[in-house]
Design a protein around this motif. Structure first.
Motif, PDB file in Angstrom:
ATOM      1  N   LYS A   1     -60.430   2.682 -62.437  1.00  0.00           N
ATOM      2  CA  LYS A   1     -60.330   3.829 -63.261  1.00  0.00           C
ATOM      3  C   LYS A   1     -60.751   3.084 -64.850  1.00  0.00           C
ATOM      4  O   LYS A   1     -59.795   3.089 -65.472  1.00  0.00           O
ATOM      5  N   ARG A   2     -61.659   2.588 -64.864  1.00  0.00           N
ATOM      6  CA  ARG A   2     -62.291   2.136 -66.208  1.00  0.00           C
ATOM      7  C   ARG A   2     -62.682   3.353 -67.064  1.00  0.00           C
ATOM      8  O   ARG A   2     -63.720   4.081 -66.820  1.00  0.00           O
TER       9      ARG A   2
ATOM     10  N   ASN B   1     -51.096  -1.771 -59.141  1.00  0.00           N
ATOM     11  CA  ASN B   1     -51.395  -1.689 -60.497  1.00  0.00           C
ATOM     12  C   ASN B   1     -52.616  -2.253 -60.815  1.00  0.00           C
ATOM     13  O   ASN B   1     -53.487  -1.741 -61.780  1.00  0.00           O
ATOM     14  N   ASN B   2     -53.060  -3.496 -60.158  1.00  0.00           N
ATOM     15  CA  ASN B   2     -54.747  -3.983 -60.225  1.00  0.00           C
ATOM     16  C   ASN B   2     -55.700  -2.975 -59.961  1.00  0.00           C
ATOM     17  O   ASN B   2     -56.731  -3.026 -60.609  1.00  0.00           O
ATOM     18  N   LEU B   3     -55.662  -2.230 -58.704  1.00  0.00           N
ATOM     19  CA  LEU B   3     -56.698  -1.713 -58.378  1.00  0.00           C
ATOM     20  C   LEU B   3     -56.738  -0.584 -59.324  1.00  0.00           C
ATOM     21  O   LEU B   3     -57.851  -0.055 -59.684  1.00  0.00           O
ATOM     22  N   GLU B   4     -55.721   0.134 -59.961  1.00  0.00           N
ATOM     23  CA  GLU B   4     -55.981   1.258 -60.915  1.00  0.00           C
ATOM     24  C   GLU B   4     -56.716   0.674 -61.852  1.00  0.00           C
ATOM     25  O   GLU B   4     -57.667   1.489 -62.536  1.00  0.00           O
TER      26      GLU B   4
ATOM     27  N   SER C   1     -50.858  -5.486 -44.497  1.00  0.00           N
ATOM     28  CA  SER C   1     -49.803  -4.992 -43.205  1.00  0.00           C
ATOM     29  C   SER C   1     -48.723  -6.216 -43.470  1.00  0.00           C
ATOM     30  O   SER C   1     -47.650  -5.774 -43.110  1.00  0.00           O
ATOM     31  N   LEU C   2     -49.146  -7.429 -43.937  1.00  0.00           N
ATOM     32  CA  LEU C   2     -48.272  -8.528 -43.936  1.00  0.00           C
ATOM     33  C   LEU C   2     -47.613  -8.632 -45.306  1.00  0.00           C
ATOM     34  O   LEU C   2     -46.709  -9.432 -45.682  1.00  0.00           O
ATOM     35  N   SER C   3     -48.073  -7.774 -46.221  1.00  0.00           N
ATOM     36  CA  SER C   3     -47.348  -7.690 -47.574  1.00  0.00           C
ATOM     37  C   SER C   3     -46.244  -6.890 -47.596  1.00  0.00           C
ATOM     38  O   SER C   3     -45.882  -5.752 -47.050  1.00  0.00           O
ATOM     39  N   GLY C   4     -45.510  -7.371 -48.732  1.00  0.00           N
ATOM     40  CA  GLY C   4     -43.833  -6.595 -48.803  1.00  0.00           C
ATOM     41  C   GLY C   4     -44.199  -5.598 -50.392  1.00  0.00           C
ATOM     42  O   GLY C   4     -45.280  -5.478 -50.617  1.00  0.00           O
ATOM     43  N   ALA C   5     -43.191  -5.109 -50.758  1.00  0.00           N
ATOM     44  CA  ALA C   5     -43.084  -4.180 -51.707  1.00  0.00           C
ATOM     45  C   ALA C   5     -43.729  -4.971 -52.979  1.00  0.00           C
ATOM     46  O   ALA C   5     -44.488  -4.118 -53.735  1.00  0.00           O
ATOM     47  N   VAL C   6     -43.436  -5.806 -53.241  1.00  0.00           N
ATOM     48  CA  VAL C   6     -43.668  -6.614 -54.506  1.00  0.00           C
ATOM     49  C   VAL C   6     -45.333  -6.922 -54.563  1.00  0.00           C
ATOM     50  O   VAL C   6     -46.123  -6.379 -55.536  1.00  0.00           O
ATOM     51  N   GLN C   7     -45.786  -7.351 -53.359  1.00  0.00           N
ATOM     52  CA  GLN C   7     -47.374  -7.546 -53.182  1.00  0.00           C
ATOM     53  C   GLN C   7     -47.951  -6.119 -53.428  1.00  0.00           C
ATOM     54  O   GLN C   7     -48.995  -5.905 -54.012  1.00  0.00           O
ATOM     55  N   LEU C   8     -47.636  -5.093 -52.703  1.00  0.00           N
ATOM     56  CA  LEU C   8     -48.208  -3.980 -52.743  1.00  0.00           C
ATOM     57  C   LEU C   8     -47.992  -3.167 -54.153  1.00  0.00           C
ATOM     58  O   LEU C   8     -49.151  -2.508 -54.490  1.00  0.00           O
TER      59      LEU C   8
END
Length: 390
Positions: free
Chosen positions: A68-69, A61-64, A49-56
């Motif tokens: 999804k290996r 990108n990292n979660l994918e 909730s504290l993150s901006g567009a760059v962080q999101l």
């Protein structure tokens, strides 16, 4: 010298800041690990909730990458094949649509597609280690089964020419022979529907042909051999006292065999028309005879031996082809001791397996041992076998 001193001071400041950040991050990480699972989730929700567009964007990108290996790419091929064996064919075909690599890997797993074919009842040759072949066999079989269910498996056309009931049929290499009560037999090109030959005969209950001749069994108790090109009767065979329902012949042996409503099987000289032997033992009309070479070894026969099979409503009898007057039946096959199951005149023998249809479905025997290999389950109308592929 002042600029150099300033630059060194900035680098020292940045290094100290980096160390303080790493120390803080280590402290936060340690504290985070001590939290309960719900607390960890709540903490993450708060940080998001504290993150901006760059962080999101960075998080997405990292979660994918983490979630999804591509295990088909990462695992050794042997382990991949082992895992694929646990999937059903429908799921495997869906996986083939994921990407070209998945399709290539799944399509190369021979054991998977051989297993899928076996599950359909297909006779699988384990020596043929070609995964794409077995995948195509499976796909073709499933397509045919779907077409059968949807009544789209066959195209129909009419061959018009006879003027009375057509009782006898024999198909070979794109040609169909028909025998009719209008005292004629015709040879048709199935692809074009054109009649190639038409000759005058007797009433036909059975027909078999080759390039030069036609052999017919008749309701008038006789058998005849005709020449296609002229329509002339080459030979006639008299001796049965009932309608002749089935005929088979072999030019190499100069032998013709016939099954009749008089409960007998007769063996004839094809060229001379003389009866060489009359085989008895059937208690019903003999509706099918098959003359074929054995391709297996057993106590009673060797590869290359000619064998005669004859079938009635309840039994299949196996005879050696010899000219002894007292020829004895080698074996009698039946599917029900109480004769509750009726066989149909749909008998096939390829030298290794015997297959016959019944009012319940297909029965298959191993010719070497005479053991029954498959029979229809209760309520089953169709069973796949290796003969379906031939």
């Amino acid at each position: 010298m002042q600029p150099a001193s300033t630059g060194n001071g900035k680098r020292s400041h940045d290094l100290m800041e980096r160390k303080r950040f790493e120390a803080w991050l280590q402290s936060v990480s340690t504290s985070f690990l001590t939290l309960t699972e719900p607390q960890k989730n709540e903490t993450l929700d708060h940080l998001i909730s504290l993150s901006g567009a760059v962080q999101l964007r960075h998080l997405s990108n990292n979660l994918e990458t983490l979630l999804k290996r591509d295990f088909l790419r990462l695992l050794p091929l042997e382990l991949t094949f082992y895992l694929l064996r646990w999937l059903d064919p429908k799921t495997l075909l869906t996986c083939c649509l994921v990407c070209k690599r998945w399709n290539k890997v799944i399509g190369a797993c021979t054991e998977v597609w051989q297993g899928a074919c076996k599950a359909l009842g297909w006779q699988v040759d384990d020596s043929l280690q070609d995964a794409m072949h077995w995948k195509k066999v499976y796909m073709k079989a499933k397509l045919r089964m779907r077409q059968l269910e949807e009544r789209e498996a066959f195209e129909t056309s009419s061959l018009i020419g006879h003027s009375a009931r057509v009782y006898a049929l024999y198909y070979k290499d794109g040609l169909l022979c028909t025998g009719s009560d209008d005292l004629s037999a015709k040879l048709w090109d199935v692809c074009t529907g054109q009649c190639i030959y038409g000759i005058q005969t007797h009433t036909c209950a059975a027909v078999k042909f080759d390039e030069q001749k036609l052999v017919t069994g008749s309701f008038d108790n006789t058998i005849a051999c005709w020449e296609w090109s002229t329509g002339a009767k080459i030979q006639q065979f008299r001796g049965h006292t009932g309608a002749v329902f089935s005929v088979d012949y072999n030019d190499e042996l100069d032998t013709l065999v016939s099954g009749s409503a008089d409960f007998t099987v007769k063996v004839w000289s094809l060229s001379a028309g003389a009866c060489l032997n009359t085989l008895t033992g059937h208690t019903e009309w003999v509706t099918k005879v098959v003359l074929q070479k054995s391709e297996v070894e057993s106590v009673m026969h060797s590869p290359g031996d000619y064998i005669l099979l004859s079938a009635d409503k309840y039994e299949i009898k196996i005879w050696p082809i010899g000219r002894e007057v007292n020829c004895k039946c080698l074996k009698t096959l039946s599917v029900s001791e109480d004769r509750s199951v009726c066989l149909q005149p749909r008998l096939q023998f390829d030298g290794r397996y015997i297959v016959c249809s019944s009012d319940l479905g297909l029965y298959q025997w191993d010719f070497a041992s005479y053991d029954i290999l498959s029979k229809p389950a209760q309520g089953t109308l169709l069973t796949w076998s290796h003969i379906a592929e031939r």
